[in-house]
Design an enzyme around this catalytic site. Sequence first.
Site, mmCIF file in Angstrom:
data_model
loop_
_atom_site.group_PDB
_atom_site.id
_atom_site.type_symbol
_atom_site.label_atom_id
_atom_site.label_comp_id
_atom_site.label_asym_id
_atom_site.label_seq_id
_atom_site.Cartn_x
_atom_site.Cartn_y
_atom_site.Cartn_z
ATOM 1 N N ASP A 178 -42.091 -33.133 41.747
ATOM 2 C CA ASP A 178 -42.673 -32.313 42.811
ATOM 3 C C ASP A 178 -41.607 -31.944 43.822
ATOM 4 O O ASP A 178 -41.595 -30.844 44.350
ATOM 5 C CB ASP A 178 -43.833 -33.062 43.477
ATOM 6 C CG ASP A 178 -45.030 -33.081 42.561
ATOM 7 O OD1 ASP A 178 -45.734 -32.063 42.495
ATOM 8 O OD2 ASP A 178 -45.196 -34.066 41.829
ATOM 9 N N CYS B 18 -48.569 -38.377 33.979
ATOM 10 C CA CYS B 18 -49.250 -37.276 34.678
ATOM 11 C C CYS B 18 -49.238 -36.005 33.809
ATOM 12 O O CYS B 18 -49.046 -36.076 32.595
ATOM 13 C CB CYS B 18 -48.608 -37.031 36.042
ATOM 14 S SG CYS B 18 -49.633 -36.018 37.137
ATOM 15 N N GLY C 269 -49.979 -29.481 39.477
ATOM 16 C CA GLY C 269 -48.594 -29.420 39.002
ATOM 17 C C GLY C 269 -47.813 -28.442 39.865
ATOM 18 O O GLY C 269 -48.320 -27.358 40.197
ATOM 19 N N ARG D 179 -51.284 -28.519 49.555
ATOM 20 C CA ARG D 179 -50.655 -29.702 48.940
ATOM 21 C C ARG D 179 -49.378 -29.948 49.738
ATOM 22 O O ARG D 179 -48.397 -29.218 49.571
ATOM 23 C CB ARG D 179 -50.287 -29.460 47.466
ATOM 24 C CG ARG D 179 -51.378 -29.283 46.449
ATOM 25 C CD ARG D 179 -52.345 -30.401 46.262
ATOM 26 N NE ARG D 179 -51.880 -31.696 45.863
ATOM 27 C CZ ARG D 179 -51.767 -32.148 44.604
ATOM 28 N NH1 ARG D 179 -52.020 -31.353 43.590
ATOM 29 N NH2 ARG D 179 -51.410 -33.401 44.352
HETATM 30 C C1 RUB Z 1 -48.491 -33.383 39.141
HETATM 31 C C2 RUB Z 1 -47.150 -34.013 39.014
HETATM 32 C C3 RUB Z 1 -46.160 -33.307 38.134
HETATM 33 C C4 RUB Z 1 -45.303 -32.364 38.993
HETATM 34 C C5 RUB Z 1 -44.484 -31.422 38.146
HETATM 35 O O1 RUB Z 1 -49.264 -33.956 40.185
HETATM 36 O O2 RUB Z 1 -46.825 -35.005 39.627
HETATM 37 O O3 RUB Z 1 -45.306 -34.212 37.511
HETATM 38 O O4 RUB Z 1 -46.107 -31.601 39.862
HETATM 39 O O5 RUB Z 1 -45.320 -30.522 37.485
HETATM 40 P P1 RUB Z 1 -50.695 -33.287 40.535
HETATM 41 P P2 RUB Z 1 -44.734 -29.195 36.865
HETATM 42 O O6 RUB Z 1 -51.516 -33.313 39.295
HETATM 43 O O7 RUB Z 1 -51.233 -34.150 41.631
HETATM 44 O O8 RUB Z 1 -50.401 -31.884 41.013
HETATM 45 O O9 RUB Z 1 -43.697 -29.615 35.889
HETATM 46 O O10 RUB Z 1 -45.910 -28.506 36.222
HETATM 47 O O11 RUB Z 1 -44.136 -28.397 37.980
#
Ligand code: RUB
Length: 308
Positions: A199, A130, A19, A61
Amino acid sequence: MHRDVKKIIGDIKSLKIQGARNVAKAALGGLAIAAKNSKAKTASAFYKEMRETADLLSLSRPTEPMMRNLLDEGLHFIEQRMKQMDISGLAKLIVNHEEETVKKMDDDAKHLAQYGAKLIPDNALVLTHCHSSTSTKILIEAKKMRKKFSVVAFETRPRYQGRVTADELARTGIDVTLAVDGAMHLFMKKADIVIVGADSVTSRGDLINKIGTATLAHIAKSNDVSFYSAAELSKYSPMTIFGTREKIEERDPKEVWDRAPKKVKIRNPAFEATSAKYINGYITEIGVIPPESFFAMATQKLGIKLYE
Ligand code: RUB
């Protein structure tokens, strides 16, 4: 490189830390560890070490501008003061930057959650995809506001981050159902609102988020269901000003099918772009804004001056 920094990079790559927000916070922590443990003898050697560490963290990432923007901000501080400060002073700047930024991120997330929670109608069915810590904060805030709603979280193959979402929401007493990604259309017919994370947001207001997000947005549009993304302004990707595309991370095919037959080709893109035209609004720390405004608000917040 300090072993704790190596561990952070490994944990981000393997999705133990996932995330955008969690990744950005962990990366800032990694830079602070590197700063505290630096053996550099000169300010320029210290800066070079911090730049290299920030670059390695960013590479863990590739589709994470929040991490890149916040690491760059820390480096900018030391670059500006390299001539006036000794190495321990510069290291302190990095450590303070981490502490203050994490605090700001938490304050921003609180405001964002309040704006987002207000969007959820009573008795709504909310769809999400997700695991986005920002989106779950919104849902938890809506629950605190005593709104009645239920959530369907899609499981998000191949790494099943939807399970993390479902587990987190269930633990806070939210009525949540986990469904396979292929059931998006079926549940959309009964949905009132879709909330996903972000992201990256481009200069055109397009959203880069977990693979499957664009499908969800297209189906939402064709069923007249509102589609929102929870995105702090620091998720803006500055390189898209000049038309450079945000790089989409492609992960190990083994995540999709370990020991697949040799002749079967496998693709594993982690993210995808959703056009601004499918997005009703971005839920940010300054309020809910249309995709067209994200660029202006974000460049102002990040202090990006285009015409100098
Ligand atoms: C996580 C993902 C989330 C964003 C936002 O992908 O797509 O929607 O990162 O997350 P992964 P947040 O599991 O591949 O990292 O709201 O926590 O910033």
